[in-house]
Design a protein around this motif. Structure first.
Motif, PDB file in Angstrom:
ATOM      1  N   TYR A  90       0.627  -1.213   0.134  1.00 28.62           N
ATOM      2  CA  TYR A  90       0.175  -0.001   0.160  1.00 28.62           C
ATOM      3  C   TYR A  90       0.892   1.285  -0.040  1.00 28.62           C
ATOM      4  CZ  TYR A  90      -3.347  -3.280   1.447  1.00 28.62           C
ATOM      5  OH  TYR A  90      -4.204  -4.567   1.457  1.00 28.62           O
ATOM      6  N   ARG A  91       0.652   2.071  -0.862  1.00 31.11           N
ATOM      7  CA  ARG A  91       1.844   3.429  -0.870  1.00 31.11           C
ATOM      8  C   ARG A  91       1.186   4.490  -0.046  1.00 31.11           C
ATOM      9  NH1 ARG A  91       5.077   2.429  -4.884  1.00 31.11           N
ATOM     10  NH2 ARG A  91       4.464   0.725  -6.569  1.00 31.11           N
ATOM     11  N   THR A  92      -0.055   4.455   0.490  1.00 32.42           N
ATOM     12  CA  THR A  92      -0.169   5.747   1.401  1.00 32.42           C
ATOM     13  C   THR A  92      -0.997   4.955   2.798  1.00 32.42           C
ATOM     14  OG1 THR A  92      -2.356   6.076   0.508  1.00 32.42           O
ATOM     15  CG2 THR A  92      -0.464   7.277  -0.528  1.00 32.42           C
ATOM     16  N   LYS A  93      -1.031   5.886   3.701  1.00 37.40           N
ATOM     17  CA  LYS A  93      -1.746   5.495   4.830  1.00 37.40           C
ATOM     18  C   LYS A  93      -3.182   5.361   4.551  1.00 37.40           C
ATOM     19  CE  LYS A  93      -2.640   6.944   9.722  1.00 37.40           C
ATOM     20  NZ  LYS A  93      -2.319   7.964  10.736  1.00 37.40           N
ATOM     21  N   ASN A  94      -3.658   6.294   3.731  1.00 39.28           N
ATOM     22  CA  ASN A  94      -5.046   6.450   3.128  1.00 39.28           C
ATOM     23  C   ASN A  94      -5.374   5.253   2.553  1.00 39.28           C
ATOM     24  OD1 ASN A  94      -7.700   7.648   3.255  1.00 39.28           O
ATOM     25  ND2 ASN A  94      -7.219   7.707   0.978  1.00 39.28           N
ATOM     26  N   GLU A  95      -4.581   4.648   1.729  1.00 43.39           N
ATOM     27  CA  GLU A  95      -4.934   3.066   0.959  1.00 43.39           C
ATOM     28  C   GLU A  95      -5.160   2.063   1.970  1.00 43.39           C
ATOM     29  OE1 GLU A  95      -2.129   1.967  -2.066  1.00 43.39           O
ATOM     30  OE2 GLU A  95      -2.340   3.780  -3.245  1.00 43.39           O
ATOM     31  N   VAL A  96      -4.236   2.109   3.470  1.00 50.26           N
ATOM     32  CA  VAL A  96      -4.497   1.109   4.157  1.00 50.26           C
ATOM     33  C   VAL A  96      -5.869   1.185   4.815  1.00 50.26           C
ATOM     34  CG1 VAL A  96      -3.468   0.269   6.705  1.00 50.26           C
ATOM     35  CG2 VAL A  96      -1.819   1.058   4.569  1.00 50.26           C
ATOM     36  N   LEU A  97      -5.943   2.488   5.478  1.00 54.44           N
ATOM     37  CA  LEU A  97      -7.332   2.756   6.097  1.00 54.44           C
ATOM     38  C   LEU A  97      -8.596   2.245   5.164  1.00 54.44           C
ATOM     39  CD1 LEU A  97      -6.439   6.307   7.753  1.00 54.44           C
ATOM     40  CD2 LEU A  97      -6.542   3.739   8.802  1.00 54.44           C
ATOM     41  N   VAL A  98      -8.605   2.777   3.769  1.00 53.78           N
ATOM     42  CA  VAL A  98      -9.613   2.262   3.004  1.00 53.78           C
ATOM     43  C   VAL A  98      -9.757   0.675   2.880  1.00 53.78           C
ATOM     44  CG1 VAL A  98     -10.139   2.241   0.569  1.00 53.78           C
ATOM     45  CG2 VAL A  98      -9.429   4.272   1.354  1.00 53.78           C
ATOM     46  N   ALA A  99      -8.573   0.022   2.871  1.00 51.04           N
ATOM     47  CA  ALA A  99      -8.608  -1.450   2.851  1.00 51.04           C
ATOM     48  C   ALA A  99      -8.992  -1.951   4.073  1.00 51.04           C
ATOM     49  CB  ALA A  99      -7.019  -2.063   2.707  1.00 51.04           C
ATOM     50  N   TRP A 100      -8.548  -1.564   5.397  1.00 49.04           N
ATOM     51  CA  TRP A 100      -9.310  -1.795   6.338  1.00 49.04           C
ATOM     52  C   TRP A 100     -10.704  -1.691   6.331  1.00 49.04           C
ATOM     53  CZ3 TRP A 100      -5.335   0.529  10.454  1.00 49.04           C
ATOM     54  CH2 TRP A 100      -4.185  -0.077  10.360  1.00 49.04           C
ATOM     55  N   GLU A 101     -11.288  -0.466   5.987  1.00 46.75           N
ATOM     56  CA  GLU A 101     -12.785  -0.226   5.918  1.00 46.75           C
ATOM     57  C   GLU A 101     -13.354  -1.215   4.923  1.00 46.75           C
ATOM     58  OE1 GLU A 101     -15.680   3.278   4.406  1.00 46.75           O
ATOM     59  OE2 GLU A 101     -13.749   3.850   4.827  1.00 46.75           O
ATOM     60  N   GLU A 102     -12.814  -1.416   3.893  1.00 50.97           N
ATOM     61  CA  GLU A 102     -13.297  -2.498   3.032  1.00 50.97           C
ATOM     62  C   GLU A 102     -13.482  -3.834   3.464  1.00 50.97           C
ATOM     63  OE1 GLU A 102     -11.344  -2.219  -0.532  1.00 50.97           O
ATOM     64  OE2 GLU A 102     -12.166  -0.365  -1.296  1.00 50.97           O
ATOM     65  N   ALA A 103     -12.546  -4.205   4.619  1.00 48.93           N
ATOM     66  CA  ALA A 103     -12.596  -5.465   5.218  1.00 48.93           C
ATOM     67  C   ALA A 103     -13.398  -5.472   6.468  1.00 48.93           C
ATOM     68  CB  ALA A 103     -11.041  -5.700   5.603  1.00 48.93           C
ATOM     69  N   GLY A 104     -14.090  -4.531   6.607  1.00 55.02           N
ATOM     70  CA  GLY A 104     -14.893  -4.288   7.835  1.00 55.02           C
ATOM     71  C   GLY A 104     -14.542  -4.010   9.072  1.00 55.02           C
ATOM     72  N   ILE A 105     -13.181  -3.505   9.197  1.00 54.52           N
ATOM     73  CA  ILE A 105     -12.466  -3.256  10.411  1.00 54.52           C
ATOM     74  C   ILE A 105     -12.611  -1.771  10.650  1.00 54.52           C
ATOM     75  CG2 ILE A 105      -9.978  -2.995  11.410  1.00 54.52           C
ATOM     76  CD1 ILE A 105      -9.015  -5.179   9.179  1.00 54.52           C
ATOM     77  N   ILE A 106     -12.890  -1.511  11.755  1.00 51.23           N
ATOM     78  CA  ILE A 106     -13.173  -0.232  12.419  1.00 51.23           C
ATOM     79  C   ILE A 106     -12.078   0.416  13.135  1.00 51.23           C
ATOM     80  CG2 ILE A 106     -14.738   0.857  13.987  1.00 51.23           C
ATOM     81  CD1 ILE A 106     -16.970  -1.072  13.679  1.00 51.23           C
ATOM     82  N   VAL A 107     -11.760   1.493  12.401  1.00 48.45           N
ATOM     83  CA  VAL A 107     -10.733   2.307  13.228  1.00 48.45           C
ATOM     84  C   VAL A 107     -11.183   3.364  13.659  1.00 48.45           C
ATOM     85  CG1 VAL A 107      -8.342   3.378  12.583  1.00 48.45           C
ATOM     86  CG2 VAL A 107      -9.104   1.427  11.331  1.00 48.45           C
ATOM     87  N   LEU A 108     -10.893   3.697  14.975  1.00 46.73           N
ATOM     88  CA  LEU A 108     -11.485   4.833  15.840  1.00 46.73           C
ATOM     89  C   LEU A 108     -10.549   5.834  15.745  1.00 46.73           C
ATOM     90  CD1 LEU A 108     -12.720   2.706  18.735  1.00 46.73           C
ATOM     91  CD2 LEU A 108     -14.091   3.462  16.698  1.00 46.73           C
ATOM     92  N   ASP A 109      -9.055   5.551  15.749  1.00 40.12           N
ATOM     93  CA  ASP A 109      -8.464   6.716  15.796  1.00 40.12           C
ATOM     94  C   ASP A 109      -6.769   6.738  15.345  1.00 40.12           C
ATOM     95  OD1 ASP A 109      -6.147   8.709  18.539  1.00 40.12           O
ATOM     96  OD2 ASP A 109      -7.195   9.306  16.870  1.00 40.12           O
ATOM     97  N   PRO A 110      -6.805   6.694  13.748  1.00 38.34           N
ATOM     98  CA  PRO A 110      -5.645   6.320  13.375  1.00 38.34           C
ATOM     99  C   PRO A 110      -4.583   7.629  13.639  1.00 38.34           C
ATOM    100  CG  PRO A 110      -7.162   7.222  11.548  1.00 38.34           C
ATOM    101  CD  PRO A 110      -8.073   6.935  12.957  1.00 38.34           C
TER     102      PRO A 110
END
Length: 110
Positions: A90-110
């Motif tokens: 993943y080239r950016t932190k945002n790409e990581v967060l989107v991947a987590w969101e698509e996988a159903g992972i809830i991130v409260l405070d990145p």
């Protein structure tokens, strides 16, 4: 950066071309690092490479098994790349967060 404590905490099998900034890598982090190294082409000796996991300062937001790679160019510019436990880049932190969101992972405070 790359020369400092470069081998101090290096598990068996991790290349000396990487500086590892965590005092103790979890088995899932080691597994990810080994997968990433299998995919890497030859490393440029002019570039400093550093690996971080969720125990590294500034990278506490990473999930277990995920790693961040910092590449410091001779000019001083730093490029950051992120890898999931399967070794996917993943080239950016945002790409990581989107991947987590698509996988159903809830991130409260990145």
């Amino acid at each position: 950066m790359a020369g400092r404590n470069q081998n101090r905490y290096r598990p068996h099998g991790i290349s000396n071309n990487f500086s590892v900034h965590s005092h103790a890598m979890s088995p899932s982090t080691i597994s990810t690092v080994l997968k990433v190294q299998q995919r890497h082409r030859s490393l440029n000796p002019a570039i400093e490479y550093a690996l971080h996991d969720n125990t590294s300062t500034g990278y506490e937001w990473l999930l277990p098994g995920w790693i961040a790679e910092e590449r410091t160019m001779p000019s001083g510019r730093i490029y950051r790349y992120y890898y999931d436990p399967s070794g996917h880049l993943y080239r950016t932190k945002n790409e990581v967060l989107v991947a987590w969101e698509e996988a159903g992972i809830i991130v409260l405070d990145p």
